[in-house]
Design a protein around this motif. Sequence first.
Motif, short mmCIF file in Angstrom:
data_model
loop_
_atom_site.label_atom_id
_atom_site.label_comp_id
_atom_site.label_asym_id
_atom_site.label_seq_id
_atom_site.Cartn_x
_atom_site.Cartn_y
_atom_site.Cartn_z
N HIS A 1 -1.86 -2.64 6.84
CA HIS A 1 -0.67 -1.82 7.10
C HIS A 1 -0.71 -1.11 8.45
O HIS A 1 0.29 -0.51 8.85
CB HIS A 1 -0.52 -0.77 6.00
N GLN B 1 -8.96 0.54 -2.96
CA GLN B 1 -7.61 0.14 -3.35
C GLN B 1 -6.61 0.57 -2.29
O GLN B 1 -6.60 1.72 -1.85
CB GLN B 1 -7.23 0.76 -4.70
N GLY C 1 -2.49 0.53 -1.35
CA GLY C 1 -1.16 0.37 -1.93
C GLY C 1 -0.26 -0.53 -1.11
O GLY C 1 -0.63 -1.04 -0.05
N HIS C 2 0.94 -0.70 -1.61
CA HIS C 2 1.94 -1.52 -0.92
C HIS C 2 2.77 -0.65 0.03
O HIS C 2 2.92 0.55 -0.16
CB HIS C 2 2.85 -2.21 -1.93
N ASN D 1 3.95 2.93 8.15
CA ASN D 1 3.19 2.93 6.90
C ASN D 1 2.20 4.10 6.78
O ASN D 1 1.12 3.95 6.19
CB ASN D 1 2.41 1.61 6.74
N VAL E 1 0.85 5.26 2.95
CA VAL E 1 -0.10 4.38 2.27
C VAL E 1 -1.43 4.32 3.02
O VAL E 1 -2.51 4.22 2.41
CB VAL E 1 0.51 2.98 2.07
N GLU F 1 -3.41 7.65 2.35
CA GLU F 1 -3.95 7.65 0.98
C GLU F 1 -5.21 6.79 0.89
O GLU F 1 -6.22 7.19 0.29
CB GLU F 1 -2.89 7.13 0.00
N ALA F 2 -5.17 5.61 1.50
CA ALA F 2 -6.34 4.73 1.47
C ALA F 2 -7.50 5.32 2.27
O ALA F 2 -8.66 5.20 1.88
CB ALA F 2 -5.97 3.35 2.02
#
Length: 302
Positions: free
Chosen positions: A15, A52, A54-55, A68, A71, A74-75
């Motif tokens: 991303h 993990q 996300g999209h 992005n 996301v 968060e990652a």
Amino acid sequence: MNKLNVSIIGVPMDHGQNRRGVDMGPSAIRYAGVVDRIENLGHTVKDEGDIQVGHADGQVDTDTNLRNMTVITEAMEALGEKVQAVTKTGNFPLVLGGDHSIAIGTLAGISPNHENLGVIWYDAHADMNTSETSPSGNIHGMPLAASFGHGHEKLTQIRGFAPKVKPENIVIIGARSVDPGERELIRERGIKVYSMHEIDKMGMDFVIEDSIRYLKEERGTDGVHLSLDLDGIDPLYTPGVGTPVPGGISYRESHLAMEMLHDAGIITSAEFVEVNPILDEKNRTADVAVALIGSLLGEKLL
């Protein structure tokens, strides 16, 4: 040679830029035999699996000029937490990307375990853009700036603190594609850069020796993180990268660099990023990554 407990952490992140496929980089490097390569050197390996991710829709936010961001942050929070936990146990974190935006999370996890962390940024690019200077909004062009506290707050404040590394404790090796805003920031913050000009003129042995001297003796670092982007190497050897730049570091020069860093004993963590199997030829770029990891961790011809 000291035997290490190596923790492999995959980050299937694509991303930070707008070319698909680099999220498969950790799988490609595993497929190329990274675990066996490290274990054959006598180290212990634990594969911690993947963070993990996300999209995302791939759009650039009109307010921040960042693609992005939610996301990615968060990652990176999750990656930082995982890396810090691994480092606290005394293990050597080896992070596999994924695009280079993941370095924000890696450094957020490593930094709390050091008083004076150093960073070697082995890359064709400086990765020091911000939302104001980036022409694309791609966060994979911003991780180094974010890590020394320059850029959008949501990127600089991953894990709740900044900076993760002092700008004067950074050495960039292999630069040959630097944007105007990055050049200004390099001069302003006093960041040490060995471009391809210096490597061609003085040789890789001098560049690595001087980097070691600078970080260890002049800056007094208590550990050095290696962030290696496969596009730092000439695309003749690493075709599977998203932003190839001709005229890069050779395969043999890169092995020499890794061997010298191993012998100096200063590298305490590492990440290898930007392997894109979709753009690759028979997994050549992942094979190069694994070979360089071997040299970094002590593999010798004799």
